[in-house]
Design a protein around this motif. Structure first.
Motif, mmCIF file in Angstrom:
data_model
loop_
_atom_site.group_PDB
_atom_site.id
_atom_site.type_symbol
_atom_site.label_atom_id
_atom_site.label_comp_id
_atom_site.label_asym_id
_atom_site.label_seq_id
_atom_site.Cartn_x
_atom_site.Cartn_y
_atom_site.Cartn_z
ATOM 1 N N ILE A 155 0.633 3.704 1.855
ATOM 2 C CA ILE A 155 1.280 2.758 1.420
ATOM 3 C C ILE A 155 1.894 1.469 1.979
ATOM 4 O O ILE A 155 2.138 0.475 1.242
ATOM 5 C CB ILE A 155 2.892 3.568 1.244
ATOM 6 C CG1 ILE A 155 2.581 5.013 0.294
ATOM 7 C CG2 ILE A 155 4.061 2.891 0.795
ATOM 8 C CD1 ILE A 155 3.937 5.808 0.252
ATOM 9 N N VAL A 156 1.910 1.313 3.429
ATOM 10 C CA VAL A 156 1.958 0.057 4.205
ATOM 11 C C VAL A 156 1.030 -0.698 3.808
ATOM 12 O O VAL A 156 0.971 -1.906 3.748
ATOM 13 C CB VAL A 156 2.218 0.418 5.495
ATOM 14 C CG1 VAL A 156 2.180 -0.832 6.408
ATOM 15 C CG2 VAL A 156 3.551 1.240 5.834
ATOM 16 N N SER A 158 1.226 -2.190 0.292
ATOM 17 C CA SER A 158 2.274 -3.069 0.254
ATOM 18 C C SER A 158 1.837 -4.544 0.804
ATOM 19 O O SER A 158 2.192 -5.609 0.237
ATOM 20 C CB SER A 158 3.553 -2.570 1.134
ATOM 21 O OG SER A 158 3.943 -1.360 0.673
ATOM 22 N N VAL A 200 -0.408 -6.240 -1.721
ATOM 23 C CA VAL A 200 0.353 -6.802 -2.651
ATOM 24 C C VAL A 200 1.264 -8.061 -2.257
ATOM 25 O O VAL A 200 1.017 -8.984 -2.981
ATOM 26 C CB VAL A 200 1.391 -5.730 -3.127
ATOM 27 C CG1 VAL A 200 2.512 -6.442 -4.080
ATOM 28 C CG2 VAL A 200 0.856 -4.551 -4.070
ATOM 29 N N LEU A 201 1.609 -8.091 -1.037
ATOM 30 C CA LEU A 201 2.285 -9.417 -0.771
ATOM 31 C C LEU A 201 1.292 -10.465 -0.687
ATOM 32 O O LEU A 201 1.547 -11.745 -1.042
ATOM 33 C CB LEU A 201 2.846 -9.064 0.831
ATOM 34 C CG LEU A 201 3.611 -10.216 1.519
ATOM 35 C CD1 LEU A 201 4.705 -10.728 0.716
ATOM 36 C CD2 LEU A 201 4.053 -9.789 3.040
ATOM 37 N N GLY A 224 -2.977 -2.410 -5.800
ATOM 38 C CA GLY A 224 -2.165 -2.288 -4.572
ATOM 39 C C GLY A 224 -0.632 -1.441 -5.260
ATOM 40 O O GLY A 224 -0.113 -0.561 -4.849
ATOM 41 N N ILE A 225 -0.028 -2.048 -6.124
ATOM 42 C CA ILE A 225 1.064 -1.437 -6.989
ATOM 43 C C ILE A 225 0.607 -0.012 -7.490
ATOM 44 O O ILE A 225 1.651 0.978 -7.351
ATOM 45 C CB ILE A 225 1.401 -2.546 -8.278
ATOM 46 C CG1 ILE A 225 2.021 -3.665 -7.662
ATOM 47 C CG2 ILE A 225 2.559 -1.694 -8.809
ATOM 48 C CD1 ILE A 225 2.306 -4.817 -8.707
ATOM 49 N N ILE A 276 1.170 2.201 -4.394
ATOM 50 C CA ILE A 276 2.127 2.829 -4.179
ATOM 51 C C ILE A 276 2.802 3.667 -5.084
ATOM 52 O O ILE A 276 3.530 4.688 -4.622
ATOM 53 C CB ILE A 276 3.076 1.573 -3.862
ATOM 54 C CG1 ILE A 276 2.522 0.660 -2.739
ATOM 55 C CG2 ILE A 276 4.364 1.758 -3.587
ATOM 56 C CD1 ILE A 276 3.112 -0.763 -2.835
#
Length: 203
Positions: free
Chosen positions: A156-157, A160, A163-164, A180-181, A184
């Motif tokens: 999940i990290v 994230s 995604v960033l 990525g979304i 998660i």
């Protein structure tokens, strides 16, 4: 002399005749009262545990098969890792190509050479970071089957962070952003948590 006479001292007491209060005689098993289910198993044998739909030895909640969402997240992690590795190789290759083209152009000034060296160093650093990120993503994907909740949190990290960085690289990072979304979302669901916590549920 009648046994049905209530005044007869030698007759059967009232309530022990053929009415509803008749006690079972010797040799006849006692029946359970109405509304009470019969006891499972014989005397001295405990009732068997309920059958689990997951096949976890009869205990509900034990997950033995990866859900569809977790499988999809695993495939997406492999794809993200492969993208990062390929991107790293492309960036590193571009850095050497730029340096080669600069030498062919005959630019020999100190400023041009310093600028070329700086640009090549930046591209190589970006390529190495992207390569490391890709390898980490593939390792996390490989641990989906045997890893615990730490793998889930790490994934999940990882998603994230992906995604960033994808937001800042749009529109080129659109695919990474979507993957990525989805990763998660799939791992945040209850079936995703159940899969990575399955070892704790068996005890």
């Amino acid at each position: 002399m009648s046994f049905g006479d209530p005044n007869n001292p030698y007759g059967q007491p009232q309530g022990q005749g053929q009415g509803q209060g008749q006690q079972p005689g010797y040799g006849y098993p006692q029946q359970a009262p109405q509304g009470v289910p019969p006891q499972q198993g014989g005397y001295g044998y405990p009732a068997a545990p309920p059958v689990s739909p997951y096949g976890g030895g009869g205990y509900p909640g034990a997950v033995t098969e990866m859900s569809g969402g977790v499988k999809a997240a695993r495939v997406m992690m492999w794809i993200l890792g492969a993208f990062n590795v390929l991107g790293a190789l492309v960036v590193i290759g571009m850095s050497f190509a730029i340096d080669s083209e600069l030498e062919k152009s005959g630019a020999s000034s100190a400023d041009a050479q310093a600028f070329a060296d700086f640009g090549q160093g930046v591209l190589i650093a970006i390529g190495v970071i992207s390569l490391i990120i890709g390898v980490v993503g593939m390792l996390l994907a490989a641990k989906f089957r045997s890893g615990g909740n730490g793998v889930r949190i790490g994934t999940i990290v990882y998603a994230s962070v992906t995604v960033l960085f994808s937001i800042f690289s749009l529109p080129l990072g659109l695919v990474s952003l979507v993957l990525g979304i989805l990763i998660i979302v799939f791992l945040a669901k209850s079936d995703g948590a159940a899969w990575f916590n399955r070892n704790k549920q068996q005890y």
